[in-house]
Write a protein that holds these residues in place. Structure first.
Motif, PDB file in Angstrom:
ATOM      1  N   ALA A  56      13.075  -1.005  -3.359  1.00  0.00           N
ATOM      2  CA  ALA A  56      14.182  -1.836  -2.898  1.00  0.00           C
ATOM      3  C   ALA A  56      14.177  -1.951  -1.379  1.00  0.00           C
ATOM      4  O   ALA A  56      14.362  -3.040  -0.815  1.00  0.00           O
ATOM      5  N   GLN A  57      13.945  -0.833  -0.710  1.00  0.00           N
ATOM      6  CA  GLN A  57      13.913  -0.851   0.753  1.00  0.00           C
ATOM      7  C   GLN A  57      12.724  -1.664   1.265  1.00  0.00           C
ATOM      8  O   GLN A  57      12.854  -2.446   2.215  1.00  0.00           O
ATOM      9  N   ALA A  58      11.568  -1.473   0.632  1.00  0.00           N
ATOM     10  CA  ALA A  58      10.381  -2.221   1.047  1.00  0.00           C
ATOM     11  C   ALA A  58      10.551  -3.705   0.766  1.00  0.00           C
ATOM     12  O   ALA A  58      10.150  -4.557   1.574  1.00  0.00           O
ATOM     13  N   GLY A  59      11.143  -4.031  -0.371  1.00  0.00           N
ATOM     14  CA  GLY A  59      11.385  -5.432  -0.696  1.00  0.00           C
ATOM     15  C   GLY A  59      12.300  -6.102   0.312  1.00  0.00           C
ATOM     16  O   GLY A  59      12.068  -7.245   0.730  1.00  0.00           O
ATOM     17  N   ALA A  60      13.346  -5.390   0.722  1.00  0.00           N
ATOM     18  CA  ALA A  60      14.254  -5.939   1.726  1.00  0.00           C
ATOM     19  C   ALA A  60      13.546  -6.124   3.066  1.00  0.00           C
ATOM     20  O   ALA A  60      13.753  -7.126   3.766  1.00  0.00           O
ATOM     21  N   ALA A  61      12.689  -5.166   3.418  1.00  0.00           N
ATOM     22  CA  ALA A  61      11.988  -5.241   4.696  1.00  0.00           C
ATOM     23  C   ALA A  61      11.054  -6.441   4.749  1.00  0.00           C
ATOM     24  O   ALA A  61      11.003  -7.164   5.751  1.00  0.00           O
ATOM     25  N   GLY A  64       6.272   5.927  -6.987  1.00  0.00           N
ATOM     26  CA  GLY A  64       7.556   6.082  -7.644  1.00  0.00           C
ATOM     27  C   GLY A  64       8.309   7.357  -7.321  1.00  0.00           C
ATOM     28  O   GLY A  64       9.350   7.643  -7.928  1.00  0.00           O
ATOM     29  N   ARG A  65       7.801   8.140  -6.382  1.00  0.00           N
ATOM     30  CA  ARG A  65       8.458   9.417  -6.075  1.00  0.00           C
ATOM     31  C   ARG A  65       9.790   9.226  -5.356  1.00  0.00           C
ATOM     32  O   ARG A  65      10.676  10.053  -5.446  1.00  0.00           O
ATOM     33  N   THR A  66       9.921   8.115  -4.621  1.00  0.00           N
ATOM     34  CA  THR A  66      11.164   7.818  -3.914  1.00  0.00           C
ATOM     35  C   THR A  66      11.857   6.670  -4.634  1.00  0.00           C
ATOM     36  O   THR A  66      11.411   5.527  -4.537  1.00  0.00           O
ATOM     37  N   PRO A  67      12.930   6.933  -5.377  1.00  0.00           N
ATOM     38  CA  PRO A  67      13.535   5.893  -6.219  1.00  0.00           C
ATOM     39  C   PRO A  67      13.925   4.627  -5.473  1.00  0.00           C
ATOM     40  O   PRO A  67      13.861   3.532  -6.030  1.00  0.00           O
ATOM     41  N   SER A  68      14.334   4.773  -4.219  1.00  0.00           N
ATOM     42  CA  SER A  68      14.808   3.604  -3.480  1.00  0.00           C
ATOM     43  C   SER A  68      13.707   2.893  -2.700  1.00  0.00           C
ATOM     44  O   SER A  68      13.966   1.898  -2.024  1.00  0.00           O
ATOM     45  N   LYS A  77       0.837  -1.201   0.000  1.00  0.00           N
ATOM     46  CA  LYS A  77       0.000   0.000   0.000  1.00  0.00           C
ATOM     47  C   LYS A  77       0.870   1.248   0.000  1.00  0.00           C
ATOM     48  O   LYS A  77       0.617   2.197  -0.763  1.00  0.00           O
ATOM     49  N   ALA A  78       1.902   1.262   0.825  1.00  0.00           N
ATOM     50  CA  ALA A  78       2.794   2.418   0.863  1.00  0.00           C
ATOM     51  C   ALA A  78       3.486   2.632  -0.471  1.00  0.00           C
ATOM     52  O   ALA A  78       3.719   3.768  -0.889  1.00  0.00           O
ATOM     53  N   ALA A  79       3.794   1.537  -1.172  1.00  0.00           N
ATOM     54  CA  ALA A  79       4.438   1.647  -2.478  1.00  0.00           C
ATOM     55  C   ALA A  79       3.516   2.313  -3.489  1.00  0.00           C
ATOM     56  O   ALA A  79       3.948   3.146  -4.299  1.00  0.00           O
TER      57      ALA A  79
END
Length: 240
Positions: free
Chosen positions: A213-218, A206-210, A199-201
């Motif tokens: 990747a950060q959410a996927g790692a989490a 797409g405004r935060t490029p990273s 949901k946060a994504a």
């Protein structure tokens, strides 16, 4: 599941400052309670969702007070509701006008009953949808349709709302509660950690490029990931 009911029956659930404060309190409650997996926002059973913002409260306000204590204050609360970690559903059976429609647009999903009616009447009384309903509607249905709804004040029934993408589901008669219950069950069965990050994504857009990747790692580091992968390997349904 937590059900929040709008209640101002003498004014068809028009939103006032007390209701905004209670909504904010409930948002804080959900934020601190991980056991809440889905929030359903609704009005009276079979009746109005909300007739809009209570004109009796905002009309007497001087412009600078109106801007601060009504528009900015309401937007801050609506944004907090929109950003809740868990899925939210607006269940709409009757009128959903003005500020009530703006609130419904903050929910992740909307289920419309056969008597649901949607409308932005503001320009007809010399006002605007100030709680960011215009841009939220545009993101759902497109700029042209949003401008049509805002500038003409046309009323949108349940069928057209679904055709436009304003309503995700339409339930007729007793089927409304069945559709709503089935949707809530589906939302409550998925990984709560994954749902929050997914949901946060979408909200990040797409405004935060990273972000991804950060959410996927989490999520990969969470117990939910292991549960899901094991269930997939066993060809079973994951239980979170």
């Amino acid at each position: 599941m937590l059900t929040l009911r709008l209640s101002n029956p003498s004014k068809a659930n028009a939103l006032d400052l007390a209701m905004l404060a209670e909504l904010d309190a409930q948002v804080a409650r959900v934020t601190g309670d991980a056991s809440v997996r889905v929030v359903v926002l609704r009005g009276a059973d079979g009746g109005p969702f909300s007739s809009g913002a209570d004109i009796g409260q905002w009309a007497p306000m001087p412009p600078e007070v109106f801007a601060r204590d009504w528009i900015a204050h309401g937007n801050a609360i609506f944004r907090r509701f929109e950003a809740l970690r868990c899925p939210t559903v607006a269940a709409i059976e009757g009128i959903c006008f003005g500020g009530g429609l703006e609130l419904a647009l903050c929910a992740d999903l909307r289920v419309a009953g056969p008597g649901a009616r949607f409308r932005f009447p503001e320009v007809g009384i010399g006002a605007i949808p100030g709680w960011e309903g215009g841009p939220r509607l545009a993101r759902l249905v497109g700029r042209g349709r949003a401008l049509e709804a805002v500038l003409t004040g046309r009323e949108i029934d349940a069928a057209l709302a679904q055709a436009w993408g304003l309503a995700n589901l339409q339930g007729a008669g007793h089927g409304f509660e069945d559709e709503l219950a089935a949707l809530v069950q589906r939302l409550a069965s998925v990984s709560p950690h994954a749902a929050a990050l997914a949901k946060a994504a979408v909200l990040d857009d797409g405004r935060t490029p990273s972000f991804h990747a950060q959410a996927g790692a989490a999520i990969k580091a969470s117990p939910d990931s292991e549960i899901g992968i094991r269930a997939f390997a066993a060809r079973a349904t994951a239980s979170f």
